[in-house]
Design an enzyme around this catalytic site. Structure first.
Site, PDB file in Angstrom:
ATOM      1  N   ARG A 141      33.524 -24.758  21.215  1.00 18.78           N
ATOM      2  CA  ARG A 141      34.144 -23.518  21.174  1.00 18.78           C
ATOM      3  C   ARG A 141      35.674 -23.667  21.307  1.00 18.78           C
ATOM      4  O   ARG A 141      36.704 -22.623  21.441  1.00 18.78           O
ATOM      5  CB  ARG A 141      33.905 -22.448  22.444  1.00 18.78           C
ATOM      6  CG  ARG A 141      32.389 -22.185  22.405  1.00 18.78           C
ATOM      7  CD  ARG A 141      32.142 -21.513  23.362  1.00 18.78           C
ATOM      8  NE  ARG A 141      32.750 -20.222  23.656  1.00 18.78           N
ATOM      9  CZ  ARG A 141      32.086 -18.957  23.385  1.00 18.78           C
ATOM     10  NH1 ARG A 141      30.831 -18.822  22.768  1.00 18.78           N
ATOM     11  NH2 ARG A 141      32.536 -17.916  23.609  1.00 18.78           N
ATOM     12  N   TYR A 144      38.829 -22.489  18.996  1.00 22.88           N
ATOM     13  CA  TYR A 144      39.331 -21.235  19.272  1.00 22.88           C
ATOM     14  C   TYR A 144      40.143 -21.175  20.574  1.00 22.88           C
ATOM     15  O   TYR A 144      41.224 -20.603  20.863  1.00 22.88           O
ATOM     16  CB  TYR A 144      38.097 -20.301  19.287  1.00 22.88           C
ATOM     17  CG  TYR A 144      38.770 -18.712  19.311  1.00 22.88           C
ATOM     18  CD1 TYR A 144      39.317 -18.057  18.314  1.00 22.88           C
ATOM     19  CD2 TYR A 144      38.279 -17.841  20.513  1.00 22.88           C
ATOM     20  CE1 TYR A 144      39.579 -16.708  18.545  1.00 22.88           C
ATOM     21  CE2 TYR A 144      38.632 -16.723  20.684  1.00 22.88           C
ATOM     22  CZ  TYR A 144      39.300 -15.853  19.667  1.00 22.88           C
ATOM     23  OH  TYR A 144      39.556 -14.820  19.951  1.00 22.88           O
ATOM     24  N   LYS A 148      44.119 -20.620  21.047  1.00 22.66           N
ATOM     25  CA  LYS A 148      44.785 -19.727  21.509  1.00 22.66           C
ATOM     26  C   LYS A 148      45.646 -19.776  22.800  1.00 22.66           C
ATOM     27  O   LYS A 148      46.710 -19.063  23.265  1.00 22.66           O
ATOM     28  CB  LYS A 148      43.731 -18.550  22.058  1.00 22.66           C
ATOM     29  CG  LYS A 148      42.861 -17.796  20.904  1.00 22.66           C
ATOM     30  CD  LYS A 148      43.967 -16.967  20.110  1.00 22.66           C
ATOM     31  CE  LYS A 148      43.076 -15.984  19.096  1.00 22.66           C
ATOM     32  NZ  LYS A 148      43.990 -14.694  18.607  1.00 22.66           N
ATOM     33  N   ARG A 185      28.117 -11.708  16.926  1.00 23.41           N
ATOM     34  CA  ARG A 185      28.525 -11.122  18.133  1.00 23.41           C
ATOM     35  C   ARG A 185      27.576 -10.408  18.778  1.00 23.41           C
ATOM     36  O   ARG A 185      26.801  -9.596  18.084  1.00 23.41           O
ATOM     37  CB  ARG A 185      29.808 -10.598  18.205  1.00 23.41           C
ATOM     38  CG  ARG A 185      30.983 -11.639  18.344  1.00 23.41           C
ATOM     39  CD  ARG A 185      32.184 -10.852  18.301  1.00 23.41           C
ATOM     40  NE  ARG A 185      32.959 -10.603  17.089  1.00 23.41           N
ATOM     41  CZ  ARG A 185      34.302 -10.120  16.771  1.00 23.41           C
ATOM     42  NH1 ARG A 185      35.015 -10.350  17.759  1.00 23.41           N
ATOM     43  NH2 ARG A 185      34.516  -9.940  15.703  1.00 23.41           N
ATOM     44  N   SER A 188      27.004  -6.292  17.670  1.00 29.70           N
ATOM     45  CA  SER A 188      26.449  -6.205  16.402  1.00 29.70           C
ATOM     46  C   SER A 188      24.920  -6.750  16.066  1.00 29.70           C
ATOM     47  O   SER A 188      24.122  -6.286  15.430  1.00 29.70           O
ATOM     48  CB  SER A 188      27.270  -6.780  15.273  1.00 29.70           C
ATOM     49  OG  SER A 188      27.803  -8.037  15.448  1.00 29.70           O
ATOM     50  N   THR A 209      26.801 -11.985  31.983  1.00 30.00           N
ATOM     51  CA  THR A 209      27.546 -10.667  31.946  1.00 30.00           C
ATOM     52  C   THR A 209      28.552 -10.456  31.051  1.00 30.00           C
ATOM     53  O   THR A 209      29.362 -11.751  30.905  1.00 30.00           O
ATOM     54  CB  THR A 209      27.875 -10.114  33.045  1.00 30.00           C
ATOM     55  OG1 THR A 209      28.744 -10.935  33.803  1.00 30.00           O
ATOM     56  CG2 THR A 209      26.377 -10.012  34.484  1.00 30.00           C
TER      57      THR A 209
END
Length: 311
Positions: A141, A144, A148, A185, A188, A209
């Site tokens: 990951r 990303y 950022k 995700r 969806s 969570t």
């Protein structure tokens, strides 16, 4: 009225932002390379006198006379941004450099759509803006997360060195109409599985969570941040602080859809954070903002939208 550039403007969030800005009467230039964005997302804006759609990749420079820039360009779901991780890093880093360069030249105000992934797998809960994060710099990951994080660094350095007027927001999990049905995700995924009466797949124990924010609340927060005075740069969390386990989310969606789906469990992916919840004290104090749409209401609207994908 202003001339406003929105990069990634044909994406899920970008298309909602473009709609809001066009409806307010601004001249909007929507920039997108359509990797995850779609012309269909902004089809309702086609033909409007104050909307222009341009195919362009922010990895390359772009020139226009604008008053404001919202820099949203970058795939945001793990499935999409891991397809070409090098391009993901370039989009975040080179895209930031190019848009900051444009903002510097034309003296525009610019907002960076950063992410809660800045915090990685957090050891502080909930996450305030002062927390530096717990990020794996060499994981799957990282393209990303670290892209950022570097973009935030660039924004602050352009502000300190060149006096560019910047805003940085950290967006927490957001859902709503125009999400890609196959982007991986959780909201969806679960809704489509439930509508098809397929097994709902939870990765991990389901006790991890998330805090889910409806897209309309995010757009309101973004615009309020852009409209703050030049002395405010952020970063600032924009998210819904109500926390739900992934299992609770699945159960809510089964209830709303009346699905016959069963919930099944699979191994947790690499570096998937166990907790994610924004501390929005700063947003309340500075912006007078907090989310209005709660999960039950937002999920009902999402279910209605996704029914068209189920034959």
């Amino acid at each position: 009225m202003k001339t406003i550039l929105v990069t990634g403007g044909a994406g899920f969030i970008g298309s909602h932002l473009c709609t809001r800005l066009v409806n307010e009467g601004h001249d909007v230039i929507c920039l997108d390379n359509f990797f995850t964005g779609s012309k269909n997302n902004v089809a309702h804006l086609a033909g409007k006198y104050n909307f222009e759609l341009v195919r362009h990749d922010v990895v390359f420079p772009y020139f226009a006379e604008v008053d404001e820039i919202y820099n949203l360009a970058c795939p945001a779901s793990p499935i999409q941004y891991q397809i070409d991780p090098i391009q993901t890093v370039k989009t975040s880093v080179m895209g930031a450099i190019n848009m900051l360069g444009l903002a510097n030249r034309v003296k525009a105000k610019i907002l960076q759509a950063s992410t809660s992934e800045i915090y990685g797998d957090p050891v502080i809960h909930p996450q305030p803006e002062s927390y530096w994060g717990n990020v794996n710099p060499v994981g799957f990951r990282s393209c990303y997360d670290e892209g950022k994080r570097c973009a935030e660094t660039l924004f602050m350095d352009y502000h300190r060195q060149n006096h560019v007027r910047i805003k940085i927001i950290r967006i927490f999990n957001t859902y709503g109409p125009r999400m890609l049905p196959n982007d991986g995700r959780v909201v969806s995924n679960f809704i489509l599985q439930a509508l098809k009466n397929e097994d709902i797949t939870i990765y991990g124990s389901g006790n991890q969570t998330r805090s889910f924010q409806y897209v309309d609340d995010l757009i309101e927060g973004m615009i309020r941040v852009m409209n703050t005075d030049d002395g405010f740069t952020g970063p600032i969390n924009i998210g819904n602080p109500n926390e739900f386990s992934i299992s609770e989310l699945a159960e809510k969606i089964v209830e709303i859809t009346g699905s016959r789906s069963k919930i099944v469990y699979k191994p947790l992916p690499h570096d998937d954070p166990k907790q994610r919840q924004p501390d929005i004290t700063f947003a309340k104090d500075v912006l007078g903002w907090e989310p209005k749409v709660q999960l039950q209401e937002g999920l009902i609207q999402m279910v209605d939208y996704f029914k068209k994908y189920v034959v």
